[in-house]
Motif scaffolding. Structure first.
Motif, PDB file in Angstrom:
ATOM      1  N   HIS A 200       0.831  -1.211   0.000  1.00  0.00           N
ATOM      2  CA  HIS A 200       0.000   0.000   0.000  1.00  0.00           C
ATOM      3  C   HIS A 200       0.868   1.264   0.000  1.00  0.00           C
ATOM      4  O   HIS A 200       0.544   2.248  -0.670  1.00  0.00           O
ATOM      5  CB  HIS A 200      -0.925   0.007   1.216  1.00  0.00           C
ATOM      6  CG  HIS A 200      -1.968  -1.069   1.174  1.00  0.00           C
ATOM      7  ND1 HIS A 200      -2.593  -1.548   2.292  1.00  0.00           N
ATOM      8  CD2 HIS A 200      -2.498  -1.768   0.128  1.00  0.00           C
ATOM      9  CE1 HIS A 200      -3.464  -2.479   1.955  1.00  0.00           C
ATOM     10  NE2 HIS A 200      -3.412  -2.636   0.638  1.00  0.00           N
ATOM     11  N   LYS A 220      -4.949   6.575  -4.688  1.00  0.00           N
ATOM     12  CA  LYS A 220      -5.021   5.125  -4.904  1.00  0.00           C
ATOM     13  C   LYS A 220      -4.038   4.409  -3.989  1.00  0.00           C
ATOM     14  O   LYS A 220      -2.848   4.688  -4.000  1.00  0.00           O
ATOM     15  CB  LYS A 220      -4.713   4.813  -6.371  1.00  0.00           C
ATOM     16  CG  LYS A 220      -4.820   3.324  -6.735  1.00  0.00           C
ATOM     17  CD  LYS A 220      -4.570   3.129  -8.226  1.00  0.00           C
ATOM     18  CE  LYS A 220      -4.617   1.661  -8.611  1.00  0.00           C
ATOM     19  NZ  LYS A 220      -3.493   0.886  -8.080  1.00  0.00           N
ATOM     20  N   LEU A 222      -4.897   0.739  -3.021  1.00  0.00           N
ATOM     21  CA  LEU A 222      -5.066  -0.691  -3.201  1.00  0.00           C
ATOM     22  C   LEU A 222      -4.480  -1.137  -4.549  1.00  0.00           C
ATOM     23  O   LEU A 222      -4.460  -0.372  -5.512  1.00  0.00           O
ATOM     24  CB  LEU A 222      -6.550  -1.077  -3.170  1.00  0.00           C
ATOM     25  CG  LEU A 222      -7.326  -0.717  -1.905  1.00  0.00           C
ATOM     26  CD1 LEU A 222      -8.767  -1.184  -2.027  1.00  0.00           C
ATOM     27  CD2 LEU A 222      -6.682  -1.312  -0.670  1.00  0.00           C
ATOM     28  N   ALA A 224      -4.590  -3.569  -7.995  1.00  0.00           N
ATOM     29  CA  ALA A 224      -5.711  -3.897  -8.890  1.00  0.00           C
ATOM     30  C   ALA A 224      -6.450  -5.144  -8.397  1.00  0.00           C
ATOM     31  O   ALA A 224      -7.684  -5.217  -8.458  1.00  0.00           O
ATOM     32  CB  ALA A 224      -5.181  -4.128 -10.310  1.00  0.00           C
ATOM     33  N   GLU A 226      -6.697  -6.192  -5.247  1.00  0.00           N
ATOM     34  CA  GLU A 226      -7.482  -5.827  -4.057  1.00  0.00           C
ATOM     35  C   GLU A 226      -8.741  -5.066  -4.437  1.00  0.00           C
ATOM     36  O   GLU A 226      -9.818  -5.275  -3.853  1.00  0.00           O
ATOM     37  CB  GLU A 226      -6.643  -4.994  -3.107  1.00  0.00           C
ATOM     38  CG  GLU A 226      -5.596  -5.784  -2.335  1.00  0.00           C
ATOM     39  CD  GLU A 226      -4.731  -4.899  -1.458  1.00  0.00           C
ATOM     40  OE1 GLU A 226      -4.538  -5.240  -0.287  1.00  0.00           O
ATOM     41  OE2 GLU A 226      -4.252  -3.870  -1.964  1.00  0.00           O
ATOM     42  N   GLN A 227      -8.633  -4.185  -5.424  1.00  0.00           N
ATOM     43  CA  GLN A 227      -9.805  -3.432  -5.886  1.00  0.00           C
ATOM     44  C   GLN A 227     -10.862  -4.374  -6.454  1.00  0.00           C
ATOM     45  O   GLN A 227     -12.055  -4.216  -6.197  1.00  0.00           O
ATOM     46  CB  GLN A 227      -9.390  -2.399  -6.949  1.00  0.00           C
ATOM     47  CG  GLN A 227      -8.710  -1.169  -6.356  1.00  0.00           C
ATOM     48  CD  GLN A 227      -8.374  -0.144  -7.414  1.00  0.00           C
ATOM     49  OE1 GLN A 227      -7.878  -0.488  -8.492  1.00  0.00           O
ATOM     50  NE2 GLN A 227      -8.641   1.098  -7.121  1.00  0.00           N
ATOM     51  N   GLN A 228     -10.408  -5.369  -7.213  1.00  0.00           N
ATOM     52  CA  GLN A 228     -11.315  -6.337  -7.795  1.00  0.00           C
ATOM     53  C   GLN A 228     -12.014  -7.149  -6.688  1.00  0.00           C
ATOM     54  O   GLN A 228     -13.218  -7.409  -6.769  1.00  0.00           O
ATOM     55  CB  GLN A 228     -10.534  -7.292  -8.726  1.00  0.00           C
ATOM     56  CG  GLN A 228     -11.367  -8.359  -9.414  1.00  0.00           C
ATOM     57  CD  GLN A 228     -12.398  -7.771 -10.362  1.00  0.00           C
ATOM     58  OE1 GLN A 228     -12.149  -6.725 -10.953  1.00  0.00           O
ATOM     59  NE2 GLN A 228     -13.551  -8.410 -10.467  1.00  0.00           N
TER      60      GLN A 228
END
Length: 228
Positions: A200, A220, A222, A224, A226-228
């Motif tokens: 992070h 931003k 997170l 990709a 973690e975002q998903q």
């Protein structure tokens, strides 16, 4: 009682990102340490939800020319305290951290113990006063060979198993980018948490070089996945 058990977790910031951080620091009239500190405080704000963020750092205290070649330990500890808001831009936070740090440098001769005596009325001996997290930038040039008379000195690796603070981020400047390591209290954090935290931190570094005008609360952090 806070325990002192704690290992080390390493991470790396590649040269491309490191170079962009140097460029951002130059553009904003700050140092790399101040930029890293602002990102560190933004991360602590995002993790904790607390706006009053105080961290510690060490300073060499060799600002006098006659002390540069003198053998001895002059290091002092500084407490760097800032109010962090999710609504301020990273640029605004960066300039605020710069002001705090420069003011602290002006008073670096004051022993940390004297500050603690003045500020803290009741001590909890199980944890550090004024702050529980540190950020240290190690930017002393590498010495290829160190000798004292006929004696040659060399460094020896060892396993770190004890900590002084709940969380300490070390960042070292190298020819291939920035090398980071984290000392942490294993009673508070798992290795997986620290691995996630360093990821992070790296994501936030990428975010600030991409758009330093972005608000701290929206940068931003997170991956990709973690975002998903």
């Amino acid at each position: 009682m806070q325990s002192t058990k704690g290992p080390i977790n390493s991470f790396k910031i590649d040269k491309a990102l490191s170079d962009k951080l140097y460029q951002l620091s130059q553009q904003e009239g700050t140092t790399l340490f101040i930029t890293l500190q602002a990102v560190y405080k933004a991360m602590l704000y995002r993790y904790s939800g607390q706006s009053d963020i105080s961290i510690g750092t060490s300073i060499a205290r060799r600002e006098q020319e006659q002390l540069e070649g003198l053998i001895g330990f002059f290091v002092n500890t500084l407490a760097l305290r800032d109010e962090v808001s999710g609504e301020q831009s990273f640029k605004e936070l960066l300039q605020q951290v710069r002001k705090t740090t420069m003011e602290a440098y002006e008073h670096q001769e004051v022993p940390f113990e004297k500050v603690v005596e003045t500020v803290i009325k009741e001590r909890d001996k199980s944890r550090s006063p004024l702050f529980q997290v540190m950020l240290v930038l190690q930017n002393t040039p590498e010495v290829p060979e160190l000798r004292l008379g006929d004696v040659q000195l060399s460094s020896e690796p060892y396993d770190q198993t004890t900590i002084k603070f709940e969380l300490t981020f070390f960042v070292k400047e190298t020819a291939n980018g920035l090398q980071g390591s984290v000392q942490y209290c294993s009673d508070l954090y798992s290795p997986e948490t620290i691995t996630s935290m360093t990821a992070h931190f790296t994501e936030l570094l990428k975010a600030v070089v991409k758009d330093p005008e972005e608000k701290v609360g929206k940068m931003k952090m997170l991956s990709a996945k973690e975002q998903q």
